[in-house]
Design a protein around this motif. Structure first.
Motif, PDB file in Angstrom:
ATOM      1  N   GLN A 198       3.545 -17.653  -2.140  1.00  0.00           N
ATOM      2  CA  GLN A 198       4.187 -17.650  -0.823  1.00  0.00           C
ATOM      3  C   GLN A 198       3.164 -17.884   0.286  1.00  0.00           C
ATOM      4  OE1 GLN A 198       7.229 -17.779  -0.321  1.00  0.00           O
ATOM      5  NE2 GLN A 198       7.807 -16.911   1.639  1.00  0.00           N
ATOM      6  N   GLY A 199       1.880 -17.706  -0.021  1.00  0.00           N
ATOM      7  CA  GLY A 199       0.861 -17.789   1.017  1.00  0.00           C
ATOM      8  C   GLY A 199       1.054 -16.706   2.054  1.00  0.00           C
ATOM      9  N   ALA A 200       1.489 -15.540   1.610  1.00  0.00           N
ATOM     10  CA  ALA A 200       1.868 -14.477   2.541  1.00  0.00           C
ATOM     11  C   ALA A 200       0.665 -13.932   3.303  1.00  0.00           C
ATOM     12  CB  ALA A 200       2.549 -13.342   1.778  1.00  0.00           C
ATOM     13  N   THR A 201       0.847 -13.775   4.592  1.00  0.00           N
ATOM     14  CA  THR A 201      -0.134 -13.073   5.424  1.00  0.00           C
ATOM     15  C   THR A 201       0.454 -11.786   5.993  1.00  0.00           C
ATOM     16  OG1 THR A 201       0.485 -14.272   7.441  1.00  0.00           O
ATOM     17  CG2 THR A 201      -1.252 -15.238   6.063  1.00  0.00           C
ATOM     18  N   ARG A 202       1.780 -11.691   5.988  1.00  0.00           N
ATOM     19  CA  ARG A 202       2.476 -10.473   6.435  1.00  0.00           C
ATOM     20  C   ARG A 202       3.499 -10.078   5.371  1.00  0.00           C
ATOM     21  NH1 ARG A 202       2.608  -8.317  11.211  1.00  0.00           N
ATOM     22  NH2 ARG A 202       4.865  -7.984  11.217  1.00  0.00           N
ATOM     23  N   ILE A 203       3.346  -8.865   4.845  1.00  0.00           N
ATOM     24  CA  ILE A 203       4.230  -8.360   3.792  1.00  0.00           C
ATOM     25  C   ILE A 203       4.837  -7.039   4.244  1.00  0.00           C
ATOM     26  CG2 ILE A 203       4.346  -7.500   1.414  1.00  0.00           C
ATOM     27  CD1 ILE A 203       2.043  -9.388   0.713  1.00  0.00           C
ATOM     28  N   LEU A 204       6.114  -6.873   3.959  1.00  0.00           N
ATOM     29  CA  LEU A 204       6.812  -5.616   4.209  1.00  0.00           C
ATOM     30  C   LEU A 204       7.278  -5.066   2.865  1.00  0.00           C
ATOM     31  CD1 LEU A 204       8.210  -3.491   6.048  1.00  0.00           C
ATOM     32  CD2 LEU A 204      10.173  -5.047   6.168  1.00  0.00           C
ATOM     33  N   GLU A 205       6.935  -3.815   2.598  1.00  0.00           N
ATOM     34  CA  GLU A 205       7.379  -3.142   1.384  1.00  0.00           C
ATOM     35  C   GLU A 205       8.226  -1.946   1.781  1.00  0.00           C
ATOM     36  OE1 GLU A 205       5.272  -1.697  -2.695  1.00  0.00           O
ATOM     37  OE2 GLU A 205       4.459  -0.817  -0.854  1.00  0.00           O
ATOM     38  N   ILE A 206       9.423  -1.867   1.235  1.00  0.00           N
ATOM     39  CA  ILE A 206      10.316  -0.742   1.512  1.00  0.00           C
ATOM     40  C   ILE A 206      10.335   0.126   0.268  1.00  0.00           C
ATOM     41  CG2 ILE A 206      12.638  -0.065   2.201  1.00  0.00           C
ATOM     42  CD1 ILE A 206      12.978  -2.869   3.427  1.00  0.00           C
ATOM     43  N   GLY A 207       9.603   1.236   0.322  1.00  0.00           N
ATOM     44  CA  GLY A 207       9.444   2.120  -0.825  1.00  0.00           C
ATOM     45  C   GLY A 207       8.028   2.050  -1.368  1.00  0.00           C
ATOM     46  N   THR A 208       7.194   3.013  -0.986  1.00  0.00           N
ATOM     47  CA  THR A 208       5.771   2.991  -1.339  1.00  0.00           C
ATOM     48  C   THR A 208       5.478   3.714  -2.639  1.00  0.00           C
ATOM     49  OG1 THR A 208       5.341   3.187   1.055  1.00  0.00           O
ATOM     50  CG2 THR A 208       3.446   3.405  -0.436  1.00  0.00           C
ATOM     51  N   LEU A 209       6.117   4.869  -2.833  1.00  0.00           N
ATOM     52  CA  LEU A 209       5.797   5.802  -3.912  1.00  0.00           C
ATOM     53  C   LEU A 209       4.298   6.110  -3.840  1.00  0.00           C
ATOM     54  CD1 LEU A 209       7.227   7.404  -6.144  1.00  0.00           C
ATOM     55  CD2 LEU A 209       6.587   5.599  -7.741  1.00  0.00           C
ATOM     56  N   GLY A 210       3.533   5.876  -4.914  1.00  0.00           N
ATOM     57  CA  GLY A 210       2.102   6.168  -4.891  1.00  0.00           C
ATOM     58  C   GLY A 210       1.227   4.972  -4.585  1.00  0.00           C
ATOM     59  N   GLY A 211       1.840   3.861  -4.192  1.00  0.00           N
ATOM     60  CA  GLY A 211       1.056   2.713  -3.753  1.00  0.00           C
ATOM     61  C   GLY A 211       0.638   1.740  -4.847  1.00  0.00           C
ATOM     62  N   TYR A 212       1.173   1.888  -6.063  1.00  0.00           N
ATOM     63  CA  TYR A 212       0.781   0.987  -7.150  1.00  0.00           C
ATOM     64  C   TYR A 212       1.182  -0.455  -6.850  1.00  0.00           C
ATOM     65  CZ  TYR A 212       0.299  -0.852 -11.933  1.00  0.00           C
ATOM     66  OH  TYR A 212      -0.043  -1.593 -13.039  1.00  0.00           O
ATOM     67  N   SER A 213       2.452  -0.681  -6.525  1.00  0.00           N
ATOM     68  CA  SER A 213       2.889  -2.042  -6.183  1.00  0.00           C
ATOM     69  C   SER A 213       2.264  -2.498  -4.870  1.00  0.00           C
ATOM     70  CB  SER A 213       4.417  -2.107  -6.098  1.00  0.00           C
ATOM     71  OG  SER A 213       4.920  -1.184  -5.148  1.00  0.00           O
ATOM     72  N   THR A 214       2.002  -1.550  -3.974  1.00  0.00           N
ATOM     73  CA  THR A 214       1.362  -1.884  -2.702  1.00  0.00           C
ATOM     74  C   THR A 214      -0.005  -2.525  -2.939  1.00  0.00           C
ATOM     75  OG1 THR A 214       2.364   0.168  -1.884  1.00  0.00           O
ATOM     76  CG2 THR A 214       0.829  -0.967  -0.408  1.00  0.00           C
TER      77      THR A 214
END
Length: 231
Positions: free
Chosen positions: A60-76
């Motif tokens: 995607q060439g992403a420079t801005r990402i929004l994550e809804i649901g952090t939990l412990g940050g693994y996917s983050t």
């Protein structure tokens, strides 16, 4: 939901793929260990799914990402690693305890300068983000409480642009998504989200989307992928 151990073959295949394609990563392993030590729910994406998200963010060439649901940050961590040095990821977490664990994991990964954790009900955080009139996000990953999936999709559309990729996790629910008689909030919320996506593909279409079923160490579930194609 079916437990990951219900089908040993799925787990064996995931283990093979992890060993063959996913390099040993002390940072990510440390994050999972910290999550377990803090008694966080074991609902993180799998390593192969995390890398899949990482690759999608790169494509995607992403420079801005929004994550809804952090939990412990693994996917983050997986997502933030795809960002360029000037990138920014905002992740929303309801539970202060989860956010505190995630903050430590993200800092340990050397990504604190790229990641901003916002604590509180995601719908409230999303409303504040929209009111602040931020630049649109390039990729939005929704992986929070499933009954609110329609609300999260609605906000994702408001915070997106033409070309934004919206990804939603846990949409198959052990096949129960196909059961119109289900009254489980996670099912009814996800079905309502699917109906919203379908409606946004009609007429003056704003989205084009699909969903994929997955099996593996996390059981039987799946992802939705929606590309924003119009205003």
């Amino acid at each position: 939901m079916r437990q990951p151990t219900d089908n040993p073959l799925w787990t064996d295949v995931d283990a093979y793929l992890n060993e063959t394609l996913i390099s040993s990563d002390p940072i990510l392993e440390s994050a999972l260990a910290a999550n377990a030590a803090a008694n966080l729910p074991t609902i993180d994406v799998s390593p192969t799914q995390g890398k899949f998200l990482h690759l999608l963010a790169l494509l995607q060439g992403a420079t801005r990402i929004l994550e809804i649901g952090t939990l412990g940050g693994y996917s983050t961590i997986w997502l933030a690693r795809a960002l360029p040095p000037e990138g920014h990821l905002i992740t929303l977490e309801f539970e202060p305890k989860h956010a505190a664990v995630a903050q430590k994991n993200i800092a340990h990964a050397g990504l604190a300068h790229l990641v901003e954790i916002q604590i509180g009900p995601a719908a409230d955080s999303l409303a504040k983000l929209h009111a602040a009139d931020p630049k649109p996000f390039d990729l939005i990953f929704i992986d929070a409480d499933k009954p609110n999936n329609p609300t999260y999709l609605e906000w994702a559309l408001k915070l997106s642009r033409k070309g934004t990729l919206i990804i939603v996790d846990n949409v198959i629910r052990d096949g129960e998504i196909a059961n119109p008689a289900s009254t489980e909030p996670a099912i009814t919320g996800t079905r309502a989200m699917f109906e919203m996506i379908g409606a946004n593909q009609q007429g003056n279409a704003r989205l084009t989307a699909t969903a994929l079923q997955t099996v593996g160490s996390k059981g039987y579930d799946g992802f939705t992928f929606a590309l924003v194609t119009g205003d």
